[in-house]
Design a protein around this motif. Structure first.
Motif, PDB file in Angstrom:
ATOM      1  N   GLN A  81       0.807  -1.208   0.000  1.00 21.26           N
ATOM      2  CA  GLN A  81       0.000   0.000   0.000  1.00 21.26           C
ATOM      3  C   GLN A  81       0.848   1.270   0.000  1.00 21.26           C
ATOM      4  O   GLN A  81       1.670   1.467   0.892  1.00 21.26           O
ATOM      5  CB  GLN A  81      -0.894   0.042   1.247  1.00 21.26           C
ATOM      6  CG  GLN A  81      -1.777  -1.178   1.433  1.00 21.26           C
ATOM      7  CD  GLN A  81      -2.503  -1.139   2.755  1.00 21.26           C
ATOM      8  OE1 GLN A  81      -3.341  -0.269   2.980  1.00 21.26           O
ATOM      9  NE2 GLN A  81      -2.190  -2.057   3.654  1.00 21.26           N
ATOM     10  N   ASN A 132      -0.073   4.254   0.976  1.00 17.65           N
ATOM     11  CA  ASN A 132      -1.205   4.878   1.660  1.00 17.65           C
ATOM     12  C   ASN A 132      -0.760   6.082   2.477  1.00 17.65           C
ATOM     13  O   ASN A 132       0.356   6.573   2.346  1.00 17.65           O
ATOM     14  CB  ASN A 132      -1.939   3.849   2.511  1.00 17.65           C
ATOM     15  CG  ASN A 132      -1.054   3.210   3.569  1.00 17.65           C
ATOM     16  OD1 ASN A 132       0.036   3.702   3.863  1.00 17.65           O
ATOM     17  ND2 ASN A 132      -1.512   2.118   4.154  1.00 17.65           N
ATOM     18  N   HIS A 151      -3.023   3.949  -2.790  1.00 20.05           N
ATOM     19  CA  HIS A 151      -4.044   3.679  -1.771  1.00 20.05           C
ATOM     20  C   HIS A 151      -4.347   4.930  -0.942  1.00 20.05           C
ATOM     21  O   HIS A 151      -4.011   5.006   0.247  1.00 20.05           O
ATOM     22  CB  HIS A 151      -3.522   2.558  -0.865  1.00 20.05           C
ATOM     23  CG  HIS A 151      -4.577   1.799  -0.141  1.00 20.05           C
ATOM     24  ND1 HIS A 151      -4.950   0.518  -0.484  1.00 20.05           N
ATOM     25  CD2 HIS A 151      -5.335   2.109   0.926  1.00 20.05           C
ATOM     26  CE1 HIS A 151      -5.878   0.078   0.340  1.00 20.05           C
ATOM     27  NE2 HIS A 151      -6.134   1.030   1.217  1.00 20.05           N
ATOM     28  N   ASN A 178      -6.742   2.345  -5.559  1.00 20.23           N
ATOM     29  CA  ASN A 178      -7.520   1.555  -4.619  1.00 20.23           C
ATOM     30  C   ASN A 178      -8.941   2.090  -4.497  1.00 20.23           C
ATOM     31  O   ASN A 178      -9.163   3.278  -4.283  1.00 20.23           O
ATOM     32  CB  ASN A 178      -6.855   1.601  -3.238  1.00 20.23           C
ATOM     33  CG  ASN A 178      -7.655   0.839  -2.199  1.00 20.23           C
ATOM     34  OD1 ASN A 178      -7.712  -0.385  -2.220  1.00 20.23           O
ATOM     35  ND2 ASN A 178      -8.287   1.557  -1.271  1.00 20.23           N
TER      36      ASN A 178
END
Length: 519
Positions: free
Chosen positions: A244, A246, A288, A330
């Protein structure tokens, strides 16, 4: 789950703003969306709806705009249906059936308590029936904007209104929460044309592959890099990790902040990929940003960044033997797009072409609309470029998988024949994705699936899903590995135990499935 209780509305017209910068990214299809319905809180029928909710009132603000306010005391909070003003909308009269409906409004709330389920709290929701089944699209989606205190902001989203819908009911209020919420300027516009089903085309387009990889089975990544995690996954015989890119979940972030965080994570990818190669694991690189891709999709600058960041990643890391594929965004959600913006399939196509100009071979992973919804694959095109993998996420039923607060009782379990939750329920929910695979020849990857660890029978739920994925020949990654303890297969079924344990039922299910992986 939700119902029609109470009633309310809104007033104040604001001109629709079209960013000139958007023209430099992708052309808009419409400069001005068609207004279908505006809630007028001074209308007698709407006032009658407000009067039916004892916790609602309409007052003028300093600009003279009518504002609806709903205040729910703690002792009046409902565990089930919303405490709300419910306004009937004649869908047939406004001509919204059979197309996309885009809604927006100004919301403000104070002291709204956290609801039992993350999708409740502040509600700006339609309720309607289609083919005998109730649907509940929410125009204030996102767990960061459903509780607490927040000053005036613009909430917006879109939904498809099926052709058979005649009436809908707008719910404005709170569900499973106490506190105060206010509304103004609620409006609904005709959205862009509904996407065409790829499966309705004759002949059905066929996906093309020049890379023949065996089925891969693995996990979602931790939130930080540690080579020991890769060594441990190798001992588990996992051969895939979805890594990820993120951000923290402590607060909302700006696009510039996310860019800065992602830049550091892209620099770190070299270490990630080298560790993965050393331990025989393939990596899905996953952009993400959370919230349905809001930071990426909601502005022209974000949509350009989607292209630019993947050009950078492909330029720097193409050809690395540990890469399984590029997961370009995502859980995209069209609620973050306004009428006239490029659609998610158009943005995906543009990103794919940009990557393919640099890297013609590495698989590219594309997720469907509405958070990688497993029933919406057919509304993605079969892209012309080769080696496109189609990815879904699966957390159904959410009442089971997302029981995030173990203090809320009762805790529901699986299987539950009284609710119809069993393996056939899972199979039926996956029918659309399976049909897309069979008719297009597309490779399917389940990028996320899981069940909260304290749900009784969570191990059986995970096993039943994996059995179906194996039957269908799908790649998959369990959510998640050493990320949050609620999803952890290394933590026991007891929510009070916060340290990992040697083994759990869910871990044993994963280890058994990983035996199928070759090394």
């Amino acid at each position: 789950m939700f119902h029609q209780t109470g009633r309310c509305v809104l007033k104040k017209w604001r001109r629709w703003m079209v960013w000139a910068a958007a023209l430099a990214v992708l052309p808009l299809r419409a400069a001005q969306p068609e207004l279908l319905y505006a809630v007028n809180f001074d209308d007698p029928d709407v006032r009658a709806a407000v009067d039916k909710c004892p916790f609602a009132k309409v007052e003028k603000d300093f600009e003279g705009t009518s504002v609806l306010t709903v205040t729910v005391p703690p002792d009046k909070m409902s565990d089930g249906n919303p405490v709300a003003v419910v306004i009937p909308i004649d869908i047939e009269k406004i001509g919204a059936a059979g197309g996309n409906l885009y809604g927006e409004g100004d919301l403000k709330f104070t002291g709204v308590t956290r609801p039992m389920y993350s999708w409740n709290g502040v509600k700006f929701m339609l309720v309607f029936k289609s083919e005998g089944k109730e649907q509940y699209p929410d125009f204030n989606p996102g767990w960061q904007t459903n509780c607490g205190t927040k000053d005036w902001y613009r909430a917006s989203s879109s939904t498809v209104i099926p052709k058979d819908v005649k009436k809908a009911y707008l719910n404005l209020g709170l569900q499973q929460s106490s506190g105060t919420v206010s509304y103004r300027n609620i409006r609904f516009y005709r959205g862009d044309a509904s996407p065409e089903s790829t499966l309705a085309k004759q002949p059905v387009p066929q996906a093309k592959y020049t890379v023949d990889l065996p089925v891969h089975r693995g996990v979602m990544s931790p939130n930080r890099f540690d080579e020991k995690d890769f060594a441990d996954l190798a001992k588990w015989n996992a051969n895939l990790i979805r890594w990820q890119l993120n951000r923290p979940l402590d607060r909302p972030y700006t696009l510039d902040e996310y860019k800065a965080i992602t830049a550091k994570k892209i620099d770190e990818l070299g270490k990630v990929l080298d560790a993965a190669r050393k331990h025989g694991i393939k990596v899905v690189i996953d952009l993400h940003p959370f919230e349905g891709g809001k930071l990426i999709l909601s502005t022209p600058e974000g949509r350009q960044y989607l292209v630019d960041v993947w050009k950078e990643i492909a330029t720097r890391y193409k050809g690395h033997p540990a890469i399984f594929g590029y997961d370009i965004l995502n859980e995209p959600h069209s609620r973050n797009l306004r009428p006239g913006d490029p659609t998610w399939p158009e943005l995906a196509e543009r990103t794919i072409k940009a990557i393919r100009a640099i890297d013609p071979v590495t698989p590219i992973i594309v997720e469907p609309d509405q958070m990688a919804h497993y029933e919406l694959l057919e509304y993605l095109p079969v892209f012309e470029e080769p080696n496109i993998i189609y990815s879904i996420h699966f957390y159904a039923p959410g009442q089971l998988t997302h029981q995030l607060d173990p203090k809320v009782k009762p805790i529901l379990g699986y299987p539950d024949e009284t609710r119809g939750w069993n393996r056939e329920y899972l199979r039926k929910n996956l029918e659309k994705a399976r049909e897309f695979q069979q008719k297009t020849g597309a490779r399917i990857y389940v990028g996320e699936f899981s069940c909260i660890r304290w749900a009784p029978g969570a191990d059986r739920y995970v096993k039943d899903l994996i059995d179906l994925f194996e039957e269908y020949g799908w790649d998959w990654s369990y959510h998640a590995f050493r990320e949050w303890q609620g999803w952890s297969a290394e933590h026991s079924d007891d929510p009070a135990v916060m340290d990992p344990v040697p083994t759990t039922g869910r871990k044993e299910v994963l280890l058994k499935a990983f035996e199928k992986n070759g090394k």
